[in-house]
Scaffold this motif. Structure first.
Motif, PDB file in Angstrom:
ATOM      1  N   LYS A   1      33.454  -6.394  46.401  1.00  0.00           N
ATOM      2  CA  LYS A   1      32.188  -7.030  46.041  1.00  0.00           C
ATOM      3  C   LYS A   1      31.832  -8.115  47.057  1.00  0.00           C
ATOM      4  O   LYS A   1      30.672  -8.217  47.495  1.00  0.00           O
ATOM      5  N   TYR A   2      32.816  -8.901  47.455  1.00  0.00           N
ATOM      6  CA  TYR A   2      32.587  -9.961  48.439  1.00  0.00           C
ATOM      7  C   TYR A   2      32.164  -9.360  49.779  1.00  0.00           C
ATOM      8  O   TYR A   2      31.294  -9.909  50.471  1.00  0.00           O
ATOM      9  N   ALA A   3      32.773  -8.215  50.139  1.00  0.00           N
ATOM     10  CA  ALA A   3      32.394  -7.545  51.389  1.00  0.00           C
ATOM     11  C   ALA A   3      30.932  -7.094  51.335  1.00  0.00           C
ATOM     12  O   ALA A   3      30.191  -7.225  52.314  1.00  0.00           O
ATOM     13  N   HIS A   4      30.497  -6.563  50.191  1.00  0.00           N
ATOM     14  CA  HIS A   4      29.096  -6.142  50.046  1.00  0.00           C
ATOM     15  C   HIS A   4      28.153  -7.336  50.162  1.00  0.00           C
ATOM     16  O   HIS A   4      27.086  -7.244  50.780  1.00  0.00           O
ATOM     17  N   LEU A   5      28.521  -8.457  49.569  1.00  0.00           N
ATOM     18  CA  LEU A   5      27.677  -9.651  49.637  1.00  0.00           C
ATOM     19  C   LEU A   5      27.553 -10.163  51.070  1.00  0.00           C
ATOM     20  O   LEU A   5      26.479 -10.582  51.500  1.00  0.00           O
ATOM     21  N   ARG A   6      28.651 -10.155  51.814  1.00  0.00           N
ATOM     22  CA  ARG A   6      28.616 -10.602  53.212  1.00  0.00           C
ATOM     23  C   ARG A   6      27.742  -9.684  54.054  1.00  0.00           C
ATOM     24  O   ARG A   6      26.963 -10.143  54.897  1.00  0.00           O
ATOM     25  N   LEU A   7      27.873  -8.365  53.845  1.00  0.00           N
ATOM     26  CA  LEU A   7      27.081  -7.420  54.623  1.00  0.00           C
ATOM     27  C   LEU A   7      25.592  -7.549  54.302  1.00  0.00           C
ATOM     28  O   LEU A   7      24.736  -7.390  55.179  1.00  0.00           O
ATOM     29  N   ALA A   8      25.278  -7.842  53.041  1.00  0.00           N
ATOM     30  CA  ALA A   8      23.873  -7.961  52.638  1.00  0.00           C
ATOM     31  C   ALA A   8      23.194  -9.164  53.268  1.00  0.00           C
ATOM     32  O   ALA A   8      21.969  -9.178  53.427  1.00  0.00           O
ATOM     33  N   CYS A   9      23.973 -10.174  53.637  1.00  0.00           N
ATOM     34  CA  CYS A   9      23.403 -11.387  54.219  1.00  0.00           C
ATOM     35  C   CYS A   9      23.316 -11.325  55.740  1.00  0.00           C
ATOM     36  O   CYS A   9      22.889 -12.286  56.369  1.00  0.00           O
TER      37      CYS A   9
ATOM     38  N   GLN B   1      22.006  -4.805  59.205  1.00  0.00           N
ATOM     39  CA  GLN B   1      22.786  -4.184  58.141  1.00  0.00           C
ATOM     40  C   GLN B   1      23.666  -3.078  58.701  1.00  0.00           C
ATOM     41  O   GLN B   1      23.238  -2.273  59.511  1.00  0.00           O
ATOM     42  N   LYS B   2      24.917  -3.053  58.254  1.00  0.00           N
ATOM     43  CA  LYS B   2      25.863  -2.018  58.648  1.00  0.00           C
ATOM     44  C   LYS B   2      26.401  -1.343  57.401  1.00  0.00           C
ATOM     45  O   LYS B   2      26.444  -1.945  56.331  1.00  0.00           O
ATOM     46  N   PRO B   3      26.845  -0.091  57.514  1.00  0.00           N
ATOM     47  CA  PRO B   3      27.465   0.563  56.359  1.00  0.00           C
ATOM     48  C   PRO B   3      28.701  -0.201  55.903  1.00  0.00           C
ATOM     49  O   PRO B   3      29.429  -0.773  56.723  1.00  0.00           O
ATOM     50  N   TYR B   4      28.948  -0.208  54.590  1.00  0.00           N
ATOM     51  CA  TYR B   4      30.059  -1.004  54.060  1.00  0.00           C
ATOM     52  C   TYR B   4      31.416  -0.533  54.570  1.00  0.00           C
ATOM     53  O   TYR B   4      32.351  -1.331  54.670  1.00  0.00           O
ATOM     54  N   TYR B   5      31.539   0.768  54.918  1.00  0.00           N
ATOM     55  CA  TYR B   5      32.846   1.268  55.350  1.00  0.00           C
ATOM     56  C   TYR B   5      33.213   0.820  56.762  1.00  0.00           C
ATOM     57  O   TYR B   5      34.297   1.136  57.256  1.00  0.00           O
ATOM     58  N   THR B   6      32.327   0.076  57.436  1.00  0.00           N
ATOM     59  CA  THR B   6      32.681  -0.494  58.734  1.00  0.00           C
ATOM     60  C   THR B   6      33.299  -1.889  58.593  1.00  0.00           C
ATOM     61  O   THR B   6      33.719  -2.470  59.583  1.00  0.00           O
ATOM     62  N   SER B   7      33.335  -2.407  57.373  1.00  0.00           N
ATOM     63  CA  SER B   7      33.871  -3.748  57.124  1.00  0.00           C
ATOM     64  C   SER B   7      35.384  -3.706  56.952  1.00  0.00           C
ATOM     65  O   SER B   7      35.906  -2.932  56.146  1.00  0.00           O
ATOM     66  N   LYS B   8      36.090  -4.544  57.700  1.00  0.00           N
ATOM     67  CA  LYS B   8      37.543  -4.626  57.560  1.00  0.00           C
ATOM     68  C   LYS B   8      37.932  -5.191  56.192  1.00  0.00           C
ATOM     69  O   LYS B   8      38.937  -4.794  55.602  1.00  0.00           O
TER      70      LYS B   8
ATOM     71  N   GLU C   1      22.126  -9.125  33.130  1.00  0.00           N
ATOM     72  CA  GLU C   1      21.124  -8.311  33.794  1.00  0.00           C
ATOM     73  C   GLU C   1      21.670  -7.763  35.096  1.00  0.00           C
ATOM     74  O   GLU C   1      22.650  -8.245  35.649  1.00  0.00           O
ATOM     75  N   GLU C   2      21.000  -6.748  35.585  1.00  0.00           N
ATOM     76  CA  GLU C   2      21.379  -6.137  36.865  1.00  0.00           C
ATOM     77  C   GLU C   2      21.225  -7.145  37.992  1.00  0.00           C
ATOM     78  O   GLU C   2      20.259  -7.891  38.073  1.00  0.00           O
ATOM     79  N   GLU C   3      22.225  -7.144  38.844  1.00  0.00           N
ATOM     80  CA  GLU C   3      22.187  -8.057  39.990  1.00  0.00           C
ATOM     81  C   GLU C   3      21.653  -7.332  41.212  1.00  0.00           C
ATOM     82  O   GLU C   3      22.079  -6.227  41.518  1.00  0.00           O
ATOM     83  N   HIS C   4      20.725  -7.930  41.888  1.00  0.00           N
ATOM     84  CA  HIS C   4      20.228  -7.383  43.152  1.00  0.00           C
ATOM     85  C   HIS C   4      20.785  -8.239  44.279  1.00  0.00           C
ATOM     86  O   HIS C   4      20.670  -9.456  44.259  1.00  0.00           O
ATOM     87  N   LEU C   5      21.361  -7.572  45.252  1.00  0.00           N
ATOM     88  CA  LEU C   5      21.968  -8.305  46.354  1.00  0.00           C
ATOM     89  C   LEU C   5      20.902  -9.069  47.124  1.00  0.00           C
ATOM     90  O   LEU C   5      19.788  -8.613  47.319  1.00  0.00           O
ATOM     91  N   GLN C   6      21.270 -10.247  47.563  1.00  0.00           N
ATOM     92  CA  GLN C   6      20.321 -11.092  48.288  1.00  0.00           C
ATOM     93  C   GLN C   6      20.207 -10.611  49.729  1.00  0.00           C
ATOM     94  O   GLN C   6      21.142 -10.717  50.510  1.00  0.00           O
ATOM     95  N   VAL C   7      19.068 -10.040  50.052  1.00  0.00           N
ATOM     96  CA  VAL C   7      18.828  -9.540  51.405  1.00  0.00           C
ATOM     97  C   VAL C   7      17.817 -10.436  52.087  1.00  0.00           C
ATOM     98  O   VAL C   7      16.784 -10.754  51.508  1.00  0.00           O
ATOM     99  N   PRO C   8      18.111 -10.897  53.321  1.00  0.00           N
ATOM    100  CA  PRO C   8      17.164 -11.766  54.008  1.00  0.00           C
ATOM    101  C   PRO C   8      15.849 -11.031  54.285  1.00  0.00           C
ATOM    102  O   PRO C   8      15.852  -9.896  54.713  1.00  0.00           O
ATOM    103  N   TYR C   9      14.749 -11.670  53.989  1.00  0.00           N
ATOM    104  CA  TYR C   9      13.455 -11.044  54.209  1.00  0.00           C
ATOM    105  C   TYR C   9      12.449 -12.134  54.550  1.00  0.00           C
ATOM    106  O   TYR C   9      12.716 -13.323  54.435  1.00  0.00           O
TER     107      TYR C   9
END
Length: 326
Positions: free
Chosen positions: A18-26, A30-37, A280-288
């Motif tokens: 989950k932490y890896a997804h949050l870091r990638l979203a910020c 954007q990179k695919p999650y499977y590229t994260s160590k 409620e459903e959480e939406h990842l924070q994406v910079p916009y």
């Protein structure tokens, strides 16, 4: 101890993912999650946890091991609060207490029926009419859910975690079979030369891989404090059903044991309901950036980027923006 340790490692791994997804979203690009160590560290921990669970199934029935998944519920709740800064409510504390109490009752009074699973017995179980009906129903339900997931783009947490649970039931059966044959072989009666051993091993690995896929999708969209408890309910129910079918006892006794186990699960399920209520459903924070508030730029009618793309809502590179203007 194997099951408790394994489930605690799983709770850590889910929060790391989950932490890896949050870091990638910020990140801007954007990179695919499977590229994260970091994501792969979570996967490795999950593999170690599942190995502990698999070993535990070799020494005890599924109806005894599966409810110990509440360890991952409680562990994930505290880890997500401490490290992911998710909120801990009074309802979470009450729900956790109910879950632990229900699991204690289930483990204490669960039917402790054990069998030595040989390759011949497993083959007979798999071609029994009870098991065939069970598998056909599972396949039909899974195909319906997969249709809504793929064709209708339904990403509801219940759909995702029900697919995980259906796959988990196959995993439980295959893990129990593989662990039983390995245990029996260790006693001097070799079972690893039978083709059924390798069929069950392949089933175990395949179902685990797809479980990770759907579980990872739910972790991207929802809080860990929601995903883990609901997954515990679905997984426990699925594991108890699969475990009782694997015992291949008389139909009447099978239904009696299932109703007893499910009634004892109700307290744990009530605790999980308390934990997940009003979340409620959480939406990842994406910079916009709002196109209407860029100095010197006018908003371009109602044109929107592709919402299915990984770069949706993010700033374009300068080169891409220049080419888009031309």
């Amino acid at each position: 101890m194997l099951a408790i340790t394994g489930n605690f490692l799983i709770s850590i791994s889910l929060n790391i993912q989950k932490y890896a997804h949050l870091r990638l979203a910020c990140q801007a690009n954007q990179k695919p999650y499977y590229t994260s160590k970091l994501w792969w560290c979570g996967i490795i921990l999950m593999g170690l946890g599942e190995l502990g669970n698999a070993a535990a199934y070799g020494f005890a029935p599924a109806t005894l091991i599966a409810p110990l998944g509440c360890v991952s519920v409680i562990g994930s709740a505290f880890i997500s609060v401490l490290f992911l800064k998710e909120t801990m409510r009074a309802a979470d504390m009450l729900g956790g207490t109910l879950t632990i109490a229900g699991t204690y009752l289930l483990v204490t009074f669960a039917p402790n029926v054990t069998q030595e699973l040989t390759a011949t017995k497993i083959q007979n179980y798999l071609i029994s009419w009870q098991f065939l009906i069970y598998v056909i129903l599972e396949i039909i339900i899974f195909c319906i859910l997969l249709y809504f997931y793929k064709r209708k783009d339904v990403k509801h947490i219940v759909v995702l975690l029900m697919m995980v649970a259906l796959l988990a039931s196959l995993t439980i059966i295959s893990v129990k079979a593989v662990a039983g044959m390995i245990t029996f072989s260790a006693k001097g009666k070799m079972q690893l030369t039978y083709p059924i051993f390798y069929i069950m091993f392949i089933t175990m690995v395949t179902s685990c891989v797809f479980q990770v896929k759907f579980l990872n999708q739910s972790m991207q969209l929802y809080n860990a404090t929601v995903v883990v408890p609901i997954n515990f309910v679905f997984f426990t129910t699925s594991a108890i059903i699969a475990g009782l079918f694997l015992l291949f006892i008389q139909t009447k006794l099978l239904l009696t044991l299932f109703s007893q186990c499910l009634c004892r699960c109700l307290l744990s399920f009530l605790g999980v309901f308390v934990i997940t209520r009003n979340r409620e459903e959480e939406h990842l924070q994406v910079p916009y950036i709002d196109c209407g508030h860029i100095p010197g730029k006018k908003e371009i009618d109602k044109i929107q980027p592709d919402s299915n793309s990984l770069s949706y809502g993010t700033l374009h590179d300068e080169d891409d923006w220049t080419s888009a203007q031309s």
